[in-house]
Design an enzyme around this catalytic site. Structure first.
Site, PDB file in Angstrom:
ATOM      1  N   ARG A   1     -10.550  13.033 100.752  1.00 18.65           N
ATOM      2  CA  ARG A   1     -11.800  13.512 100.162  1.00 18.65           C
ATOM      3  C   ARG A   1     -11.597  14.177  98.811  1.00 18.65           C
ATOM      4  O   ARG A   1     -12.568  14.522  98.153  1.00 18.65           O
ATOM      5  CB  ARG A   1     -12.477  14.504 101.110  1.00 18.65           C
ATOM      6  CG  ARG A   1     -13.112  13.835 102.317  1.00 18.65           C
ATOM      7  CD  ARG A   1     -13.979  14.789 103.082  1.00 18.65           C
ATOM      8  NE  ARG A   1     -14.699  14.123 104.150  1.00 18.65           N
ATOM      9  CZ  ARG A   1     -15.571  14.730 104.946  1.00 18.65           C
ATOM     10  NH1 ARG A   1     -15.809  16.020 104.796  1.00 18.65           N
ATOM     11  NH2 ARG A   1     -16.199  14.054 105.890  1.00 18.65           N
TER      12      ARG A   1
ATOM     13  N   ARG B   1     -25.861  18.414 115.954  1.00 18.07           N
ATOM     14  CA  ARG B   1     -24.659  19.056 115.444  1.00 18.07           C
ATOM     15  C   ARG B   1     -25.031  20.303 114.658  1.00 18.07           C
ATOM     16  O   ARG B   1     -26.042  20.321 113.943  1.00 18.07           O
ATOM     17  CB  ARG B   1     -23.885  18.089 114.539  1.00 18.07           C
ATOM     18  CG  ARG B   1     -23.061  17.085 115.303  1.00 18.07           C
ATOM     19  CD  ARG B   1     -22.455  16.002 114.449  1.00 18.07           C
ATOM     20  NE  ARG B   1     -22.093  16.402 113.088  1.00 18.07           N
ATOM     21  CZ  ARG B   1     -21.508  15.586 112.224  1.00 18.07           C
ATOM     22  NH1 ARG B   1     -21.219  14.347 112.576  1.00 18.07           N
ATOM     23  NH2 ARG B   1     -21.209  15.976 111.005  1.00 18.07           N
TER      24      ARG B   1
ATOM     25  N   ARG C   1     -29.493  12.904 113.098  1.00 14.77           N
ATOM     26  CA  ARG C   1     -28.381  12.575 113.998  1.00 14.77           C
ATOM     27  C   ARG C   1     -28.445  13.397 115.284  1.00 14.77           C
ATOM     28  O   ARG C   1     -28.766  14.580 115.273  1.00 14.77           O
ATOM     29  CB  ARG C   1     -27.032  12.819 113.304  1.00 14.77           C
ATOM     30  CG  ARG C   1     -26.736  11.807 112.241  1.00 14.77           C
ATOM     31  CD  ARG C   1     -25.295  11.847 111.785  1.00 14.77           C
ATOM     32  NE  ARG C   1     -24.928  13.078 111.096  1.00 14.77           N
ATOM     33  CZ  ARG C   1     -23.878  13.178 110.281  1.00 14.77           C
ATOM     34  NH1 ARG C   1     -23.114  12.122 110.065  1.00 14.77           N
ATOM     35  NH2 ARG C   1     -23.597  14.325 109.702  1.00 14.77           N
TER      36      ARG C   1
ATOM     37  N   LYS D   1     -20.145   5.741 107.416  1.00 18.35           N
ATOM     38  CA  LYS D   1     -18.718   5.379 107.418  1.00 18.35           C
ATOM     39  C   LYS D   1     -18.222   5.132 108.838  1.00 18.35           C
ATOM     40  O   LYS D   1     -17.534   4.145 109.104  1.00 18.35           O
ATOM     41  CB  LYS D   1     -17.884   6.492 106.772  1.00 18.35           C
ATOM     42  CG  LYS D   1     -18.188   6.760 105.317  1.00 18.35           C
ATOM     43  CD  LYS D   1     -17.222   7.762 104.705  1.00 18.35           C
ATOM     44  CE  LYS D   1     -17.328   9.140 105.335  1.00 18.35           C
ATOM     45  NZ  LYS D   1     -18.621   9.803 105.090  1.00 18.35           N
TER      46      LYS D   1
ATOM     47  N   ARG E   1     -23.231  20.068 101.763  1.00 19.28           N
ATOM     48  CA  ARG E   1     -22.157  19.083 101.941  1.00 19.28           C
ATOM     49  C   ARG E   1     -22.259  17.972 100.896  1.00 19.28           C
ATOM     50  O   ARG E   1     -21.245  17.513 100.355  1.00 19.28           O
ATOM     51  CB  ARG E   1     -22.211  18.483 103.347  1.00 19.28           C
ATOM     52  CG  ARG E   1     -21.812  19.466 104.443  1.00 19.28           C
ATOM     53  CD  ARG E   1     -22.170  18.949 105.808  1.00 19.28           C
ATOM     54  NE  ARG E   1     -21.428  17.752 106.138  1.00 19.28           N
ATOM     55  CZ  ARG E   1     -21.820  16.867 107.067  1.00 19.28           C
ATOM     56  NH1 ARG E   1     -22.956  17.045 107.717  1.00 19.28           N
ATOM     57  NH2 ARG E   1     -21.081  15.820 107.328  1.00 19.28           N
TER      58      ARG E   1
END
Length: 288
Positions: A145, A223, A179, A68, A234
């Site tokens: 969300r 992260r 990531r 996104k 998640r």
């Protein structure tokens, strides 16, 4: 506390109607939530039109790690409107050592959704700051969300388009775990190389890693919420709580579903085509 007041349009009776709607939406909420609605006022966020003459008040939906931020950021640059990612707002608050930081750290590290109250507060402050700088229009990434958030947003502004990015779950997991962020410049990279062969008539998929420049290579960090356990949680929460938001916008004729065919080189031109913006990029490139 301001609540999305920068989203309100200065339309006279329309603004009053929006305030009435949002107060009704929150009428069964807790006392804390009621304080959110009572702080709305007449401030407005000017609208921006894209090259096709449409109002740019867009939302990007999709599972964590789907891309996104990548595609919303590219469209932000192309169309000249701000890209506002609520995930970035949460991370900025975490790094600020403010009063919300400890609570946010606990929520994020467990892979849970941040409460409506916190998200709306952070988003409201961001929109107010942008309005003060003369920003107009927006591309929202990470909000709404939940159905409740979507109803709140619908009560104060008209979303023009909702882009729902889709990608298979095994690829999402690999992307999230891969990531990396440069601890110096804040650049986002990905060390995962995804190469899935096509089987039984299903197309394959290739996504090259997005590696950092040499000066960032030694400064990459992961992260805290990009562990396999947290990412799976998640994704579970997203499927349970956020997918109904897709139906919310689908029923209103605002949802554009886009299955990512691969990495940026394959997906970006096709996304522009789906948005009817492909000729605009060609014209921009020719003029540059």
């Amino acid at each position: 506390m301001a609540v999305l007041k920068s989203l309100l349009r200065s339309r006279g009776s329309t603004t009053c109607s929006s305030l009435t709607y949002i107060r009704r939406t929150l009428s069964t909420a807790s006392e804390t939530d009621l304080k959110l609605s009572s702080s709305l006022n007449h401030m407005s966020l000017p609208l921006r039109k894209d090259p096709k003459g449409r109002i740019v008040q867009w939302v990007f939906l999709g599972c964590p790690g789907v891309g996104k931020g990548t595609y919303a950021s590219r469209l932000s640059s192309l169309l000249g409107v701000p890209h506002i990612a609520t995930g970035d707002l949460v991370r900025e608050e975490l790094s600020s050592s403010g009063p919300l930081a400890p609570k946010l750290a606990e929520i994020v590290n467990q892979g849970k959704l941040v409460s409506d109250e916190i998200i709306i507060n952070l988003l409201s402050k961001r929109l107010e700051a942008g309005e003060a700088k003369g920003e107009s229009g927006f591309i929202l990434d990470g909000f709404p969300r939940t159905i409740r958030q979507a109803e709140i947003l619908e009560g104060v502004t008209d979303i023009d388009l909702v882009v729902n990015l889709k990608l298979r779950e095994d690829v999402l997991l690999a992307k999230c775990i891969g990531r990396r962020i440069c601890s110096d410049c804040g650049g986002n990279y990905n060390v995962a190389c995804i190469d899935i062969k096509g089987e039984n008539g299903s197309p394959g998929m290739y996504m090259a890693p997005l590696l950092p420049p040499p000066h960032c290579a030694s400064k990459l960090i992961t992260r805290s919420d990009d562990t396999e356990e947290v990412v799976k949680e998640r994704l579970r929460i997203y499927n349970e709580m956020s997918q109904p938001v897709e139906e919310f916008y689908r029923s209103r004729g605002k949802l554009l579903e886009f299955n990512l065919p691969g990495g940026i080189p394959e997906s970006w031109p096709k996304l522009l085509q789906a948005l009817n913006l492909d000729d605009h990029e060609v014209k921009q490139s020719a003029a540059a």
